[in-house]
Write an enzyme that holds these catalytic residues in place. Structure first.
Site, PDB file in Angstrom:
ATOM      1  N   SER A  74       0.825  -1.211   0.000  1.00 35.95           N
ATOM      2  CA  SER A  74       0.000   0.000   0.000  1.00 35.95           C
ATOM      3  C   SER A  74       0.860   1.263   0.000  1.00 35.95           C
ATOM      4  O   SER A  74       1.887   1.328   0.681  1.00 35.95           O
ATOM      5  CB  SER A  74      -0.889  -0.012   1.244  1.00 35.95           C
ATOM      6  OG  SER A  74      -1.666   1.164   1.293  1.00 35.95           O
ATOM      7  N   ASN A 106       8.628   8.885   5.428  1.00 34.29           N
ATOM      8  CA  ASN A 106       7.528   9.617   4.803  1.00 34.29           C
ATOM      9  C   ASN A 106       6.425   9.898   5.790  1.00 34.29           C
ATOM     10  O   ASN A 106       6.141   9.100   6.676  1.00 34.29           O
ATOM     11  CB  ASN A 106       7.010   8.880   3.561  1.00 34.29           C
ATOM     12  CG  ASN A 106       5.871   7.941   3.866  1.00 34.29           C
ATOM     13  OD1 ASN A 106       4.717   8.353   3.922  1.00 34.29           O
ATOM     14  ND2 ASN A 106       6.193   6.677   4.073  1.00 34.29           N
ATOM     15  N   GLY A 132       0.484  11.651   5.583  1.00 35.87           N
ATOM     16  CA  GLY A 132      -0.735  12.015   6.311  1.00 35.87           C
ATOM     17  C   GLY A 132      -1.997  11.403   5.722  1.00 35.87           C
ATOM     18  O   GLY A 132      -3.071  12.008   5.789  1.00 35.87           O
ATOM     19  N   LEU A 133      -1.845  10.224   5.118  1.00 34.62           N
ATOM     20  CA  LEU A 133      -2.980   9.459   4.596  1.00 34.62           C
ATOM     21  C   LEU A 133      -3.848  10.224   3.593  1.00 34.62           C
ATOM     22  O   LEU A 133      -5.076  10.205   3.675  1.00 34.62           O
ATOM     23  CB  LEU A 133      -3.848   8.952   5.759  1.00 34.62           C
ATOM     24  CG  LEU A 133      -3.171   7.940   6.695  1.00 34.62           C
ATOM     25  CD1 LEU A 133      -3.993   7.756   7.971  1.00 34.62           C
ATOM     26  CD2 LEU A 133      -2.987   6.588   6.008  1.00 34.62           C
ATOM     27  N   ASN A 152      -5.328  -0.917   7.890  1.00 36.96           N
ATOM     28  CA  ASN A 152      -4.134  -0.161   8.286  1.00 36.96           C
ATOM     29  C   ASN A 152      -4.351   0.286   9.724  1.00 36.96           C
ATOM     30  O   ASN A 152      -4.882   1.364   9.970  1.00 36.96           O
ATOM     31  CB  ASN A 152      -3.901   1.023   7.338  1.00 36.96           C
ATOM     32  CG  ASN A 152      -2.611   1.766   7.656  1.00 36.96           C
ATOM     33  OD1 ASN A 152      -1.950   1.468   8.658  1.00 36.96           O
ATOM     34  ND2 ASN A 152      -2.247   2.720   6.826  1.00 36.96           N
ATOM     35  N   CYS A 196      -0.814   3.314  10.876  1.00 39.87           N
ATOM     36  CA  CYS A 196      -0.210   4.509  10.274  1.00 39.87           C
ATOM     37  C   CYS A 196       0.463   5.326  11.358  1.00 39.87           C
ATOM     38  O   CYS A 196      -0.171   5.682  12.356  1.00 39.87           O
ATOM     39  CB  CYS A 196      -1.241   5.379   9.576  1.00 39.87           C
ATOM     40  SG  CYS A 196      -0.546   6.995   9.151  1.00 39.87           S
ATOM     41  N   LYS A 206      -2.677  -5.285   9.152  1.00 44.61           N
ATOM     42  CA  LYS A 206      -1.279  -4.853   9.029  1.00 44.61           C
ATOM     43  C   LYS A 206      -0.757  -4.417  10.384  1.00 44.61           C
ATOM     44  O   LYS A 206      -1.280  -3.477  10.996  1.00 44.61           O
ATOM     45  CB  LYS A 206      -1.161  -3.715   8.009  1.00 44.61           C
ATOM     46  CG  LYS A 206       0.276  -3.388   7.649  1.00 44.61           C
ATOM     47  CD  LYS A 206       0.338  -2.561   6.367  1.00 44.61           C
ATOM     48  CE  LYS A 206       1.760  -2.315   5.906  1.00 44.61           C
ATOM     49  NZ  LYS A 206       1.790  -1.574   4.639  1.00 44.61           N
ATOM     50  N   GLY A 251       8.712  -5.054   4.365  1.00 45.07           N
ATOM     51  CA  GLY A 251       9.703  -4.218   5.042  1.00 45.07           C
ATOM     52  C   GLY A 251      11.062  -4.421   4.396  1.00 45.07           C
ATOM     53  O   GLY A 251      11.724  -5.430   4.634  1.00 45.07           O
ATOM     54  N   THR A 257       8.790   0.465  -1.083  1.00 42.97           N
ATOM     55  CA  THR A 257       9.836   1.457  -1.353  1.00 42.97           C
ATOM     56  C   THR A 257      10.691   1.081  -2.574  1.00 42.97           C
ATOM     57  O   THR A 257      10.992   1.934  -3.415  1.00 42.97           O
ATOM     58  CB  THR A 257      10.721   1.615  -0.101  1.00 42.97           C
ATOM     59  OG1 THR A 257       9.869   1.981   0.982  1.00 42.97           O
ATOM     60  CG2 THR A 257      11.774   2.687  -0.288  1.00 42.97           C
TER      61      THR A 257
HETATM   62  C1  DHB Z   1       1.671   6.966   6.018  1.00 44.69           C
HETATM   63  C2  DHB Z   1       0.843   5.910   6.328  1.00 44.69           C
HETATM   64  C3  DHB Z   1       1.393   4.693   6.659  1.00 44.69           C
HETATM   65  O1  DHB Z   1       0.640   3.601   6.984  1.00 44.69           O
HETATM   66  C4  DHB Z   1       2.762   4.545   6.690  1.00 44.69           C
HETATM   67  O2  DHB Z   1       3.268   3.364   7.029  1.00 44.69           O
HETATM   68  C5  DHB Z   1       3.589   5.612   6.414  1.00 44.69           C
HETATM   69  C6  DHB Z   1       3.032   6.817   6.061  1.00 44.69           C
HETATM   70  C7  DHB Z   1       1.113   8.303   5.715  1.00 44.69           C
HETATM   71  O3  DHB Z   1       0.144   8.407   4.928  1.00 44.69           O
HETATM   72  O4  DHB Z   1       1.608   9.290   6.257  1.00 44.69           O
END
Ligand code: DHB
Length: 317
Positions: free
Chosen positions: A30, A78, A81-82, A135, A138, A173, A253, A276
């Site tokens: 994701s 990163n 902020g979703l 999720n 986050c 997750k 990861g 990544t």
């Molecule tokens: C964000 C969300 C996540 O689940 C993550 O692992 C890293 C960043 C985000 O949107 O900021």
């Protein structure tokens, strides 16, 4: 390179997980190249067996202002902020994927309450996705994730409600930010999760010494990339050692190469997600991962992923 197929010579890369058939163990994680149906189609056509959407909520969210990404040698931080357009608006991306690709698509969801998570799960089911990934971890948005993912009782309740609302397979997750990943995994299992995804990013920080300010506007961000791999591996190994085949584990990861993926499979993952590394190497990475894994399996005498998986179970400390 040709996109891979399910069988490469005598080697069968396919996996059945949570009642869903995957042509290989490589899934797009994701948050990477999953903003549009077109980019997810591209990933699938280059060999990923499946994709996970960006994390979606019932209402649209803007996310954090720039800078929200910092790249370093062994990791990326990163704090997006979703950001997402909301589930209803994102429906057209799922539709495009569905029309062009016959491979599973899994929707990542989040909310500010258990009820919102459940509502989001019901809404993505109506879009026609194959499974939901919760999720619950986050690291960057207050009230939208991590507080649901660090208490085993809350995890159990969250998964139970989402599962009831979704009516399709549910993956949870896990955050690596816990002293007891096993209890979180058990909580998700007791709530009825069909699979565990281990692990999400870890909160971290970078500093600009010339401005004497944090580099990210959000100050903290989620750490991903190669530096996260040893932690993800340890979490997968701990969970598989305890729960065995009781629940499938998807390892994530820091996977960049097929060798990284093999490490996760040996530790107990049945599938893996790549995030990544796809942003650095592009969609063609998936074909390289498939052919590298198939060659390794052939040379080591394994014909199916299940035979290779979990060889390190229980190796003692
Ligand atoms: C964000 C969300 C996540 O689940 C993550 O692992 C890293 C960043 C985000 O949107 O900021």
């Amino acid at each position: 390179m040709e996109p891979p197929s399910e069988k490469m010579g005598q080697i069968d890369l396919s996996v059945d997980m949570a009642g869903i058939h995957f042509e290989n163990p490589f899934m797009l994680a994701s948050g990477i190249l999953d903003e549009t149906g077109g980019s997810m189609v591209d990933i699938a056509e280059h060999g990923a067996s499946s994709v996970v959407t960006k994390s979606l909520s019932l209402e649209p969210r803007k996310g954090h202002p720039n800078p929200c990404i910092v790249e370093m040698e062994w990791c990326v931080l990163n704090a997006m902020g979703l950001p997402n357009p909301g589930i209803a608006e994102y429906g057209k991306e799922v539709k495009e994927y569905r029309e062009k690709v016959k491979k599973p698509i899994i929707a990542s969801v989040f909310g500010s309450s258990i009820e919102e998570y459940a509502g989001a799960a019901a809404a993505v089911r109506r879009l026609g996705v194959d499974a939901v990934e919760i999720n619950g971890s986050c690291p960057n948005a207050a009230g939208l994730g991590l507080q649901f993912g660090q208490d085993p009782d809350v995890v159990r309740e969250l998964v139970k409600e989402v599962k009831g609302a979704a009516g399709i397979p549910v993956l949870f997750k896990l955050t690596p930010e816990t002293g007891d990943i096993l209890s979180l995994a058990e909580g998700a299992k007791q709530g009825g999760a069909d699979g565990l995804v281990a692990v999400n990013t870890m909160r971290s920080m970078a500093v600009d010494i010339s401005t004497r300010r944090p580099l990210l506007t959000n100050v903290y961000g989620g750490l991903s990339g190669p530096a996260l791999k040893p932690i993800g591996l340890r979490c997968v190994h701990e969970i598989y050692t305890e729960l065995g085949d009781g629940i499938p584990i998807i390892g994530v990861g820091g996977i960049t190469t097929w060798e990284d993926a093999v490490e996760y499979l040996l530790a107990g993952a049945l599938m893996v997600q790549i995030g990544t590394a796809v942003s650095y190497h592009g969609p063609s990475l998936f074909a390289d991962l498939c052919s590298g894994l198939a060659t390794y399996m052939e040379e080591s005498g394994y014909s199916r992923i299940e035979d290779l998986r979990g060889s390190l179970r229980g190796c003692s400390r």
